[in-house]
Write a protein that holds these residues in place. Structure first.
Motif, PDB file in Angstrom:
ATOM      1  N   THR A  24      13.052 -19.425 -14.516  1.00  5.93           N
ATOM      2  CA  THR A  24      12.165 -18.527 -13.805  1.00  5.93           C
ATOM      3  C   THR A  24      12.993 -17.544 -12.989  1.00  5.93           C
TER       4      THR A  24
ATOM      5  N   HIS B  88      13.468 -15.215  -9.582  1.00  4.00           N
ATOM      6  CA  HIS B  88      13.096 -15.192  -8.176  1.00  4.00           C
ATOM      7  C   HIS B  88      13.548 -13.862  -7.578  1.00  4.00           C
TER       8      HIS B  88
ATOM      9  N   ASN C 276       8.023 -15.741  -6.263  1.00  9.63           N
ATOM     10  CA  ASN C 276       8.404 -16.920  -7.036  1.00  9.63           C
ATOM     11  C   ASN C 276       9.549 -17.692  -6.379  1.00  9.63           C
TER      12      ASN C 276
ATOM     13  N   GLN D 231       4.908 -18.582  -8.376  1.00  6.78           N
ATOM     14  CA  GLN D 231       4.776 -17.241  -8.940  1.00  6.78           C
ATOM     15  C   GLN D 231       3.810 -16.383  -8.140  1.00  6.78           C
TER      16      GLN D 231
END
Length: 103
Positions: free
Chosen positions: A50, A52, A78, A88
């Protein structure tokens, strides 16, 4: 750098940090930073990742050579992890600050 989550899985993570400072006149300063990084999610044995983002601009009004008053606004996307992984969402946290410069 090989990042590992609590289960031992993971993969390559990276981070870019941008820092700025702009002083158009002696009594005013605009500065801040932005972090953009990618890390494994840490949701089991998968290698999902993910992105950030954290952005913090600062505005300072200098009273004299030692004291300044201003504000910071922290924007994040996030960055906060709950029980189900990263949420998120975009968060905004304004603050008011005083700064004392020692040297």
């Amino acid at each position: 750098y090989e990042l590992k989550d609590r289960y031992g899985s993971g993969g390559e993570g990276w981070q870019l940090t941008f820092v700025w400072s702009y002083t158009p006149v002696d009594w005013f300063e605009f500065s801040g930073y932005m972090d953009l990084n990618q890390n494994p999610l840490g949701k089991g044995l998968n290698d999902a990742k993910t992105v950030h983002l954290a952005l913090e601009p600062y505005i300072w009004f200098k009273i004299n050579s030692s004291w300044a008053f201003g504000s910071r606004v922290r924007f994040t996307y996030n960055c906060y992890q709950g029980t189900e992984g990263f949420d998120q969402k975009v968060y905004c946290a304004p603050t008011v600050a005083a700064r004392w410069t020692i040297f």
